[in-house]
Design a protein around this motif. Structure first.
Motif, PDB file in Angstrom:
ATOM      1  N   VAL A  92       7.263   2.218 -10.304  1.00  0.00           N
ATOM      2  CA  VAL A  92       7.141   3.204  -9.221  1.00  0.00           C
ATOM      3  C   VAL A  92       7.902   4.484  -9.556  1.00  0.00           C
ATOM      4  O   VAL A  92       7.429   5.592  -9.304  1.00  0.00           O
ATOM      5  CB  VAL A  92       7.677   2.608  -7.898  1.00  0.00           C
ATOM      6  N   HIS A 115       8.337  -3.965   4.425  1.00  0.00           N
ATOM      7  CA  HIS A 115       7.408  -4.689   5.301  1.00  0.00           C
ATOM      8  C   HIS A 115       7.223  -6.111   4.789  1.00  0.00           C
ATOM      9  O   HIS A 115       7.266  -7.072   5.555  1.00  0.00           O
ATOM     10  CB  HIS A 115       6.065  -3.952   5.349  1.00  0.00           C
ATOM     11  N   ARG A 116       7.028  -6.251   3.494  1.00  0.00           N
ATOM     12  CA  ARG A 116       6.699  -7.556   2.927  1.00  0.00           C
ATOM     13  C   ARG A 116       7.945  -8.427   2.722  1.00  0.00           C
ATOM     14  O   ARG A 116       7.933  -9.618   2.952  1.00  0.00           O
ATOM     15  CB  ARG A 116       5.977  -7.346   1.573  1.00  0.00           C
ATOM     16  N   TYR A 117       9.012  -7.815   2.237  1.00  0.00           N
ATOM     17  CA  TYR A 117      10.174  -8.613   1.826  1.00  0.00           C
ATOM     18  C   TYR A 117      11.478  -8.213   2.526  1.00  0.00           C
ATOM     19  O   TYR A 117      12.560  -8.556   2.045  1.00  0.00           O
ATOM     20  CB  TYR A 117      10.376  -8.487   0.306  1.00  0.00           C
ATOM     21  N   LEU A 143      11.983  -9.124 -10.465  1.00  0.00           N
ATOM     22  CA  LEU A 143      10.662  -8.708  -9.994  1.00  0.00           C
ATOM     23  C   LEU A 143      10.742  -7.337  -9.323  1.00  0.00           C
ATOM     24  O   LEU A 143       9.872  -6.484  -9.508  1.00  0.00           O
ATOM     25  CB  LEU A 143      10.096  -9.744  -9.009  1.00  0.00           C
ATOM     26  N   ILE A 144      11.779  -7.152  -8.532  1.00  0.00           N
ATOM     27  CA  ILE A 144      11.963  -5.852  -7.883  1.00  0.00           C
ATOM     28  C   ILE A 144      12.242  -4.791  -8.937  1.00  0.00           C
ATOM     29  O   ILE A 144      11.707  -3.681  -8.898  1.00  0.00           O
ATOM     30  CB  ILE A 144      13.123  -5.907  -6.861  1.00  0.00           C
ATOM     31  N   ALA A 203       8.786   6.402  -1.617  1.00  0.00           N
ATOM     32  CA  ALA A 203       8.955   6.063  -0.201  1.00  0.00           C
ATOM     33  C   ALA A 203       7.790   5.225   0.325  1.00  0.00           C
ATOM     34  O   ALA A 203       7.998   4.301   1.109  1.00  0.00           O
ATOM     35  CB  ALA A 203       9.110   7.350   0.625  1.00  0.00           C
ATOM     36  N   VAL A 204       6.580   5.534  -0.115  1.00  0.00           N
ATOM     37  CA  VAL A 204       5.424   4.734   0.312  1.00  0.00           C
ATOM     38  C   VAL A 204       5.578   3.294  -0.189  1.00  0.00           C
ATOM     39  O   VAL A 204       5.363   2.333   0.544  1.00  0.00           O
ATOM     40  CB  VAL A 204       4.114   5.368  -0.205  1.00  0.00           C
ATOM     41  N   TRP A 205       5.985   3.162  -1.433  1.00  0.00           N
ATOM     42  CA  TRP A 205       6.194   1.822  -1.994  1.00  0.00           C
ATOM     43  C   TRP A 205       7.330   1.097  -1.264  1.00  0.00           C
ATOM     44  O   TRP A 205       7.234  -0.092  -0.940  1.00  0.00           O
ATOM     45  CB  TRP A 205       6.507   1.934  -3.489  1.00  0.00           C
ATOM     46  N   LEU A 206       8.416   1.828  -0.994  1.00  0.00           N
ATOM     47  CA  LEU A 206       9.562   1.207  -0.322  1.00  0.00           C
ATOM     48  C   LEU A 206       9.177   0.730   1.077  1.00  0.00           C
ATOM     49  O   LEU A 206       9.628  -0.327   1.534  1.00  0.00           O
ATOM     50  CB  LEU A 206      10.724   2.206  -0.244  1.00  0.00           C
ATOM     51  N   SER A 207       8.348   1.495   1.751  1.00  0.00           N
ATOM     52  CA  SER A 207       7.877   1.104   3.076  1.00  0.00           C
ATOM     53  C   SER A 207       7.153  -0.243   2.999  1.00  0.00           C
ATOM     54  O   SER A 207       7.377  -1.139   3.829  1.00  0.00           O
ATOM     55  CB  SER A 207       6.937   2.190   3.614  1.00  0.00           C
ATOM     56  N   LEU A 208       6.325  -0.404   1.973  1.00  0.00           N
ATOM     57  CA  LEU A 208       5.617  -1.672   1.802  1.00  0.00           C
ATOM     58  C   LEU A 208       6.582  -2.790   1.411  1.00  0.00           C
ATOM     59  O   LEU A 208       6.477  -3.919   1.891  1.00  0.00           O
ATOM     60  CB  LEU A 208       4.517  -1.512   0.739  1.00  0.00           C
ATOM     61  N   LEU A 209       7.528  -2.456   0.541  1.00  0.00           N
ATOM     62  CA  LEU A 209       8.507  -3.465   0.110  1.00  0.00           C
ATOM     63  C   LEU A 209       9.263  -4.034   1.306  1.00  0.00           C
ATOM     64  O   LEU A 209       9.439  -5.250   1.432  1.00  0.00           O
ATOM     65  CB  LEU A 209       9.497  -2.841  -0.882  1.00  0.00           C
ATOM     66  N   PRO A 236       4.028  -5.475  -2.993  1.00  0.00           N
ATOM     67  CA  PRO A 236       4.659  -4.337  -3.668  1.00  0.00           C
ATOM     68  C   PRO A 236       5.261  -4.704  -5.027  1.00  0.00           C
ATOM     69  O   PRO A 236       5.654  -3.813  -5.786  1.00  0.00           O
ATOM     70  CB  PRO A 236       5.762  -3.930  -2.694  1.00  0.00           C
ATOM     71  N   ILE A 285      15.691   0.874   7.992  1.00  0.00           N
ATOM     72  CA  ILE A 285      15.954   1.932   7.016  1.00  0.00           C
ATOM     73  C   ILE A 285      16.559   3.118   7.754  1.00  0.00           C
ATOM     74  O   ILE A 285      15.943   3.679   8.660  1.00  0.00           O
ATOM     75  CB  ILE A 285      14.666   2.367   6.293  1.00  0.00           C
ATOM     76  N   ALA A 293       9.043  -3.715 -10.719  1.00  0.00           N
ATOM     77  CA  ALA A 293       8.201  -2.861  -9.884  1.00  0.00           C
ATOM     78  C   ALA A 293       8.834  -1.481  -9.691  1.00  0.00           C
ATOM     79  O   ALA A 293       8.152  -0.455  -9.694  1.00  0.00           O
ATOM     80  CB  ALA A 293       7.963  -3.536  -8.535  1.00  0.00           C
ATOM     81  N   TRP A 297       0.300  -1.272   6.868  1.00  0.00           N
ATOM     82  CA  TRP A 297       0.605  -2.565   6.213  1.00  0.00           C
ATOM     83  C   TRP A 297       0.290  -3.729   7.147  1.00  0.00           C
ATOM     84  O   TRP A 297      -0.169  -4.784   6.696  1.00  0.00           O
ATOM     85  CB  TRP A 297       2.071  -2.619   5.775  1.00  0.00           C
TER      86      TRP A 297
END
Lengths: 95, 340
Positions: B326, B258-260, B318-319, B250-256, A92, B289, B322, A79
């Motif tokens: 997912v 990271h971003r937010y 929004l969460i 888990a892949v999506w949560l990792s990005l979530l 995401p 986490i 998504a 990322w």
């Protein structure tokens, strides 16, 4: 810790395992299939940024359509490099 | 994981009674085997003087606020503790208590623990205890963003100074406000004679939504508090019967995160993932986490997956949208919150 949990703990071996328990005794072809599946999951999120994550030998390489690339060591690293190389941030909430 | 030393963070706004609670915890026989790190804020080590029951393993960090500026000091201090223990210079300890500065956010301390590979082999984050003053808590939660975030991140909330608050309705109002901020977190009022160790020092291994879960529905969404308490925070719960693909989530949560991560104060969840009937416990505080845990049994008869989010500065809907995508679940909005 199982490799599936390693996705969230940012382990280097996050691409292996099956997410529930330690499946290191699974046949190698199943483990490789799971590794490819996880890369596909990442690429699904990356698609709007113009980036792709691929295997090159034992390394994972993130590359852009313009030819920029970076070797990444774990998922958070993906990322971080995606922010640097992508044409727009990977979101995401919008994929 | 059992050989890792659990770390408890004791946080709370300035003057909210952290040191008093710390002293009460240390009065317990189990407190004798705890190493204590106290953040000395300012030139006078007032907290140091007050936390006087600790011998040998207490380390006061001298350079101001551990959460803002002295991560290196915290890291060095933890290493020194391990070295001193191994050399027999201090008694063996089986827990670490860190009292943070009242003006600080607990996250940087947690990230410091995560930052050093050596620590991952010695320590695990156990829980965050946040104190809230019965006299000033309502005002602080309304006016101080730090107080609000400390409450939202807590594993357990302790209302202090209740004996000094003569107007009991204000204690009730504070309890309701806290329940709005952190709907899944246990709120404690501890009597003056009580030893609070057992109630506070064990991490809760469940996500209790029995009062909030939509009954009789396979899938439900419940907006628990959406600006309702005037806090600016939002919280919502998602309950579902489907068994999602853990890797995808888990892949999506990792990005979530990271971003937010700075806008997601808390995630707690109990998940029934594809391929297993055992629950997986998920616990995250902003970017931190916790290692997911595979629990042997469900804590109650409700075997549906449940996720609770507390957010600050990001639209919960929004969460939620998504998440549904997912997890592969139906996007069900809470009928009681049709305007959400």
């Amino acid at each position: 810790m199982c490799a599936g949990c390693g996705i969230l703990q940012n382990n280097q071996d996050w691409t292996e395992g099956f997410g529930l328990h330690n499946h290191s005794d699974r046949p190698i072809h199943e483990r490789l299939a799971e590794r490819r599946r996880r890369l596909a999951l990442v690429n699904d999120l990356l698609k709007n940024s113009g980036l792709a994550l691929r295997e090159q030998g034992y390394q994972l390489v993130l590359s852009s359509a313009t030819g920029s690339s970076a070797v990444v060591s774990n998922l958070v690293h993906v990322w971080i490099e995606a922010d640097r190389l992508g044409r727009r941030p990977v979101d995401p909430l919008d994929f | 994981m059992d050989n890792l030393i659990p770390i408890t963070l004791l946080t709370g706004f300035l003057g909210s009674g952290k040191t008093t609670l710390l002293n009460r915890l240390l009065a317990d026989p189990r407190g004798l085997r705890a190493a204590v790190l106290i953040n000395e804020f300012g030139e006078v080590g007032l907290d140091h003087l007050l936390a006087k029951n600790i011998e040998g393993t207490k380390v006061v960090i001298n350079n101001g606020c551990i959460c803002c500026t002295v991560h290196e000091d915290l890291r060095d201090t933890l290493k020194s503790l391990l070295n001193a223990r191994d050399k027999g210079e201090i008694p063996a300890f089986d827990r670490i208590l860190i009292e943070t500065s009242g003006a600080s956010d607990p996250l940087p301390i947690m990230m410091t623990l995560r930052s050093d590979p050596m620590f991952r082999h010695h320590f695990r984050m156990e829980n965050i205890i946040t104190t809230i003053d019965a006299l000033n808590g309502l005002q602080q939660l309304s006016e101080r963003a730090t107080a609000l975030r400390q409450a939202a991140m807590a594993d357990c909330l302790v209302i202090t100074k209740t004996d000094l608050q003569e107007n009991k309705s204000l204690i009730d109002a504070l309890t309701r406000k806290l329940a709005g901020i952190a709907p899944e977190t246990v709120i404690h009022i501890i009597g003056s004679e009580e030893t609070p160790w057992d109630r506070l020092m064990k991490a809760k291994k469940t996500v209790s939504l029995s009062d909030n879960a939509p009954n009789g529905q396979k899938t439900g969404f419940r907006a628990l508090s959406l600006h309702r308490e005037g806090t600016g925070l939002q919280s919502f719960a998602l309950i579902f019967d489907e068994q999602p693909d853990w890797s995808r989530f888990a892949v999506w949560l990792s990005l979530l995160m990271h971003r937010y991560g700075d806008k997601i104060l808390r995630i707690k969840g109990l998940l029934k993932v594809e391929g297993s009937d055992q629950p997986m416990l998920l616990n995250a505080v902003q970017h931190f986490i916790h290692p997911p845990e595979h629990l042997e049994n469900w804590p109650d008869n409700d075997h549906r997956s449940r996720l609770v989010f507390i957010t600050d500065g990001i639209e919960a809907r929004l969460i939620h949208r998504a998440l549904c995508k997912v997890l592969g679940i139906e996007n069900v909005q809470d009928q009681e919150n049709a305007d959400f």
